[in-house]
Design a protein around this motif. Structure first.
Motif, PDB file in Angstrom:
ATOM      1  N   SER A 181       0.833  -1.207   0.000  1.00  0.00           N
ATOM      2  CA  SER A 181       0.000   0.000   0.000  1.00  0.00           C
ATOM      3  C   SER A 181       0.866   1.255   0.000  1.00  0.00           C
ATOM      4  CB  SER A 181      -0.924  -0.001   1.221  1.00  0.00           C
ATOM      5  OG  SER A 181      -1.613   1.237   1.335  1.00  0.00           O
ATOM      6  N   ALA A 182       1.898   1.275   0.845  1.00  0.00           N
ATOM      7  CA  ALA A 182       2.790   2.438   0.909  1.00  0.00           C
ATOM      8  C   ALA A 182       3.501   2.648  -0.424  1.00  0.00           C
ATOM      9  CB  ALA A 182       3.814   2.258   2.027  1.00  0.00           C
ATOM     10  N   GLY A 183       3.950   1.558  -1.060  1.00  0.00           N
ATOM     11  CA  GLY A 183       4.603   1.681  -2.361  1.00  0.00           C
ATOM     12  C   GLY A 183       3.673   2.223  -3.424  1.00  0.00           C
ATOM     13  N   LEU A 184       2.423   1.732  -3.423  1.00  0.00           N
ATOM     14  CA  LEU A 184       1.434   2.232  -4.385  1.00  0.00           C
ATOM     15  C   LEU A 184       1.179   3.723  -4.182  1.00  0.00           C
ATOM     16  CD1 LEU A 184      -0.723   1.785  -6.580  1.00  0.00           C
ATOM     17  CD2 LEU A 184      -2.301   1.097  -4.750  1.00  0.00           C
ATOM     18  N   LEU A 185       1.057   4.143  -2.929  1.00  0.00           N
ATOM     19  CA  LEU A 185       0.808   5.558  -2.645  1.00  0.00           C
ATOM     20  C   LEU A 185       1.997   6.423  -3.055  1.00  0.00           C
ATOM     21  CD1 LEU A 185      -0.980   5.234   0.810  1.00  0.00           C
ATOM     22  CD2 LEU A 185      -1.982   6.118  -1.306  1.00  0.00           C
ATOM     23  N   LEU A 186       3.207   5.901  -2.898  1.00  0.00           N
ATOM     24  CA  LEU A 186       4.389   6.661  -3.310  1.00  0.00           C
ATOM     25  C   LEU A 186       4.370   6.902  -4.815  1.00  0.00           C
ATOM     26  CD1 LEU A 186       7.118   7.927  -2.618  1.00  0.00           C
ATOM     27  CD2 LEU A 186       8.158   5.658  -2.917  1.00  0.00           C
ATOM     28  N   VAL A 187       4.051   5.876  -5.582  1.00  0.00           N
ATOM     29  CA  VAL A 187       3.973   6.020  -7.043  1.00  0.00           C
ATOM     30  C   VAL A 187       2.877   7.012  -7.424  1.00  0.00           C
ATOM     31  CG1 VAL A 187       3.462   4.820  -9.204  1.00  0.00           C
ATOM     32  CG2 VAL A 187       4.907   3.722  -7.481  1.00  0.00           C
ATOM     33  N   ILE A 188       1.719   6.872  -6.797  1.00  0.00           N
ATOM     34  CA  ILE A 188       0.608   7.779  -7.094  1.00  0.00           C
ATOM     35  C   ILE A 188       0.986   9.210  -6.730  1.00  0.00           C
ATOM     36  CG2 ILE A 188      -1.746   8.407  -6.434  1.00  0.00           C
ATOM     37  CD1 ILE A 188      -2.277   5.396  -6.043  1.00  0.00           C
ATOM     38  N   GLY A 189       1.670   9.376  -5.585  1.00  0.00           N
ATOM     39  CA  GLY A 189       2.070  10.713  -5.153  1.00  0.00           C
ATOM     40  C   GLY A 189       3.004  11.385  -6.141  1.00  0.00           C
ATOM     41  N   ILE A 190       3.903  10.619  -6.739  1.00  0.00           N
ATOM     42  CA  ILE A 190       4.821  11.172  -7.741  1.00  0.00           C
ATOM     43  C   ILE A 190       4.033  11.681  -8.955  1.00  0.00           C
ATOM     44  CG2 ILE A 190       6.652  10.576  -9.385  1.00  0.00           C
ATOM     45  CD1 ILE A 190       7.716   8.640  -7.201  1.00  0.00           C
ATOM     46  N   PHE A 191       3.054  10.891  -9.398  1.00  0.00           N
ATOM     47  CA  PHE A 191       2.238  11.326 -10.529  1.00  0.00           C
ATOM     48  C   PHE A 191       1.389  12.542 -10.166  1.00  0.00           C
ATOM     49  CE2 PHE A 191       3.179   7.108 -12.256  1.00  0.00           C
ATOM     50  CZ  PHE A 191       3.331   7.408 -13.608  1.00  0.00           C
ATOM     51  N   LEU A 192       0.840  12.567  -8.941  1.00  0.00           N
ATOM     52  CA  LEU A 192       0.053  13.719  -8.517  1.00  0.00           C
ATOM     53  C   LEU A 192       0.910  14.983  -8.473  1.00  0.00           C
ATOM     54  CD1 LEU A 192      -2.166  12.295  -5.611  1.00  0.00           C
ATOM     55  CD2 LEU A 192      -2.969  13.154  -7.814  1.00  0.00           C
ATOM     56  N   MET A 193       2.157  14.843  -8.044  1.00  0.00           N
ATOM     57  CA  MET A 193       3.057  15.989  -7.974  1.00  0.00           C
ATOM     58  C   MET A 193       3.248  16.614  -9.350  1.00  0.00           C
ATOM     59  SD  MET A 193       6.974  16.038  -6.472  1.00  0.00           S
ATOM     60  CE  MET A 193       6.455  14.997  -5.103  1.00  0.00           C
ATOM     61  N   ARG A 194       3.251  15.766 -10.362  1.00  0.00           N
ATOM     62  CA  ARG A 194       3.473  16.243 -11.729  1.00  0.00           C
ATOM     63  C   ARG A 194       2.181  16.727 -12.398  1.00  0.00           C
ATOM     64  NH1 ARG A 194       8.235  14.551 -14.144  1.00  0.00           N
ATOM     65  NH2 ARG A 194       7.210  14.522 -16.173  1.00  0.00           N
ATOM     66  N   MET A 195       1.041  16.138 -12.052  1.00  0.00           N
ATOM     67  CA  MET A 195      -0.182  16.377 -12.812  1.00  0.00           C
ATOM     68  C   MET A 195      -1.257  17.170 -12.083  1.00  0.00           C
ATOM     69  SD  MET A 195      -0.625  12.618 -14.611  1.00  0.00           S
ATOM     70  CE  MET A 195      -2.136  13.113 -15.471  1.00  0.00           C
ATOM     71  N   LEU A 196      -1.275  17.137 -10.739  1.00  0.00           N
ATOM     72  CA  LEU A 196      -2.379  17.757 -10.004  1.00  0.00           C
ATOM     73  C   LEU A 196      -2.278  19.270 -10.052  1.00  0.00           C
ATOM     74  CD1 LEU A 196      -4.848  17.037  -8.215  1.00  0.00           C
ATOM     75  CD2 LEU A 196      -3.342  17.323  -6.239  1.00  0.00           C
ATOM     76  N   PRO A 197      -3.324  19.956 -10.519  1.00  0.00           N
ATOM     77  CA  PRO A 197      -3.288  21.424 -10.547  1.00  0.00           C
ATOM     78  C   PRO A 197      -3.304  22.007  -9.135  1.00  0.00           C
ATOM     79  CG  PRO A 197      -5.050  20.546 -11.959  1.00  0.00           C
ATOM     80  CD  PRO A 197      -4.566  19.421 -11.107  1.00  0.00           C
ATOM     81  N   SER A 198      -2.709  23.180  -8.981  1.00  0.00           N
ATOM     82  CA  SER A 198      -2.769  23.896  -7.706  1.00  0.00           C
ATOM     83  C   SER A 198      -4.081  24.656  -7.606  1.00  0.00           C
ATOM     84  CB  SER A 198      -1.603  24.878  -7.585  1.00  0.00           C
ATOM     85  OG  SER A 198      -0.376  24.205  -7.494  1.00  0.00           O
ATOM     86  N   HIS A 199      -4.524  24.835  -6.371  1.00  0.00           N
ATOM     87  CA  HIS A 199      -5.694  25.684  -6.139  1.00  0.00           C
ATOM     88  C   HIS A 199      -5.537  26.333  -4.777  1.00  0.00           C
ATOM     89  CE1 HIS A 199      -9.754  27.260  -6.178  1.00  0.00           C
ATOM     90  NE2 HIS A 199      -9.896  26.783  -4.955  1.00  0.00           N
ATOM     91  N   GLN A 200      -5.338  27.641  -4.764  1.00  0.00           N
ATOM     92  CA  GLN A 200      -5.174  28.389  -3.527  1.00  0.00           C
ATOM     93  C   GLN A 200      -6.510  29.017  -3.145  1.00  0.00           C
ATOM     94  OE1 GLN A 200      -2.401  28.914  -1.346  1.00  0.00           O
ATOM     95  NE2 GLN A 200      -4.130  29.660  -0.149  1.00  0.00           N
ATOM     96  N   SER A 201      -7.008  28.665  -1.963  1.00  0.00           N
ATOM     97  CA  SER A 201      -8.266  29.245  -1.491  1.00  0.00           C
ATOM     98  C   SER A 201      -8.104  30.738  -1.251  1.00  0.00           C
ATOM     99  CB  SER A 201      -8.694  28.553  -0.192  1.00  0.00           C
ATOM    100  OG  SER A 201      -9.802  29.209   0.379  1.00  0.00           O
ATOM    101  N   GLN A 202      -9.202  31.464  -1.419  1.00  0.00           N
ATOM    102  CA  GLN A 202      -9.209  32.908  -1.166  1.00  0.00           C
ATOM    103  C   GLN A 202      -9.577  33.240   0.278  1.00  0.00           C
ATOM    104  OE1 GLN A 202      -8.105  34.952  -3.670  1.00  0.00           O
ATOM    105  NE2 GLN A 202      -7.750  32.937  -4.617  1.00  0.00           N
ATOM    106  N   THR A 203      -9.852  32.224   1.084  1.00  0.00           N
ATOM    107  CA  THR A 203     -10.245  32.433   2.476  1.00  0.00           C
ATOM    108  C   THR A 203      -9.096  33.048   3.263  1.00  0.00           C
ATOM    109  OG1 THR A 203     -11.753  30.554   2.409  1.00  0.00           O
ATOM    110  CG2 THR A 203     -11.052  31.293   4.582  1.00  0.00           C
TER     111      THR A 203
END
Length: 414
Positions: A181-203
């Motif tokens: 599970s930890a290995g799978l999450l590490l791989v997913i995290g690497i892809f998220l780091m590259r692909m996930l857009p940023s979103h900064q709240s205005q709060t």
């Protein structure tokens, strides 16, 4: 939805780039992998307990510790999504999750094991940070469908976690399950780091004020209050069935092995197909009818389950129908609450999740006394009562489509 909130939502929909199909799929996979952490231990308690020095009386606390951590994460971490950059928060929380899993695997001390389990549960709420983020990064006319796809991934993780853990533990042990599970999450995290857009709240509120606001949301947001109640009833029924059905199958009525019970649990995977369909229907303005259908399907499921102690086919059909109803209602409800105010989506999700999580805890707590003292038939009748109460409340308190404010309807985004 307020005029200011609608303007913010419009900007999020039209001025910023939106999620691609690949990004949506990645988020769905991440949600599933994170949510699965809460359920891997359930079929492995007998393997885990002796290896960390737990007695029989403390075995149940293995799962409970993760659930307590998850409940704490919903309250303490999710509001941060309305304050910080969501991408950075998700990645940081996933990193904590990986470290906590590895710490849990490495320890042989009872105290440190439970501390790690608490952190595993709390940091698994990164999945619930991703769901409102996917809604924020999606135009309103596609939001239900995208949230439905993301929820399909999350639900797939929940439903596959138990059977996957049972099968894998026979080959790589319980520690191997969590290392994987930890290995799978590490791989997913690497892809998220590259692909996930940023979103900064205005709060611009303080963290303390965000936490205090959670207490008032149920009182000030009637849509949230209604939808949280409907799904608390549905999740109570869901938890009852999926806690009670394995006990029935393991009993003398069927005499199943653990592996056979794991195979039975796979029927629940069919429920994930309800999520994207329900989201698309809600996008087209059919959320009212869709909710009635979802609640009615859950009632029909438990009506079939009454015959489950004599008919495996009835029990199988009940499991499929219940999952379809529960997942369909969840996605429709999330679409409704995410339409309220884009600036407080994480807090809305925190209150919604925490409320129906309590419903699930009530359902699970009823299983042992009902089955021990009254048997399967009364167990199924009590399970039927939960979606019946939800449906009655829906007809009493839910505004009809003609009464719904225009800002909250799908016709607003043609």
């Amino acid at each position: 939805m307020s005029e200011a909130a609608q303007c913010v939502d419009d900007r999020a929909s039209h001025d910023e780039r939106t999620l691609s199909s690949a990004e949506t799929l990645l988020i769905a996979i991440a949600c599933g992998a994170l949510a699965a952490n809460l359920y891997y231990a359930q079929p492995l308690v007998d393997l885990i307990a002796p290896s960390v020095g737990l007695g029989n009386a403390a075995e149940g606390m293995i799962v409970t510790a993760t659930q307590i951590g998850y409940a704490a994460g919903l309250i303490l971490l999710l509001p941060l999504g309305d304050l910080l950059d969501s991408r950075k928060l998700v990645l940081a929380t996933m990193l904590v999750n990986i470290v906590a899993i590895l710490g849990m695997v490495a320890t042989t001390s009872e105290a440190s094991f439970f501390a790690a389990m608490l952190f595993v549960g709390a940091s698994s709420t990164a999945a619930q940070l991703l769901v409102p983020l996917s809604a924020t990064l999606t135009p309103q006319h596609r939001r239900g469908a995208v949230v439905g796809r993301v929820m399909s991934g999350l639900l797939m993780g929940i439903l596959l976690a138990r059977p996957a853990a049972s099968f894998l533990a026979d080959h790589i042990g319980w520690r191997g399950v969590f290392v994987a599970s930890a290995g799978l999450l590490l791989v997913i995290g690497i892809f998220l780091m590259r692909m996930l857009p940023s979103h900064q709240s205005q709060t611009r509120q303080s963290y303390g004020k965000l936490l205090r606001s959670l207490a008032t949301l149920l009182a000030t947001e009637p849509v949230l209050r209604r939808r949280a109640f409907y799904h608390a009833m549905m999740f109570a029924a869901f938890s009852m069935f999926w806690t009670g059905a394995p006990l029935l199958l393991l009993s003398d009525a069927y005499g199943f092995s653990n592996s056979q019970v794991a195979l039975f649990a796979l029927v629940g995977v069919l429920g994930v197909f309800a999520a994207p369909v329900s989201g698309a229907l809600a996008d087209r303005g059919h959320g009212y009818a869709g909710t009635i259908a979802a609640l009615s399907i859950a009632i029909a499921a438990f009506a079939l389950a009454i015959f489950g102690n004599h008919s495996l086919l009835a029990l199988l059909a009940a499991g499929v129908l219940l999952d379809l109803g529960v997942q369909g209602n969840m996605v429709i409800s999330q679409r409704e609450i995410f339409a309220l105010d884009p600036e407080i989506r994480n807090r809305l999700n925190a209150v919604y999740m925490a409320t129906f999580f309590c419903g699930g805890a009530v359902g699970s707590a009823l299983v042992s006394p009902l089955m021990h003292y009254f048997g399967w038939n009364l167990f199924a009748i009590v399970g039927t009562a939960f979606p019946v109460v939800a449906l009655v409340a829906f007809f009493l308190f839910e505004p009809s489509p003609s009464e719904t404010p225009r800002a909250e309807t799908a016709s607003d985004v043609a």
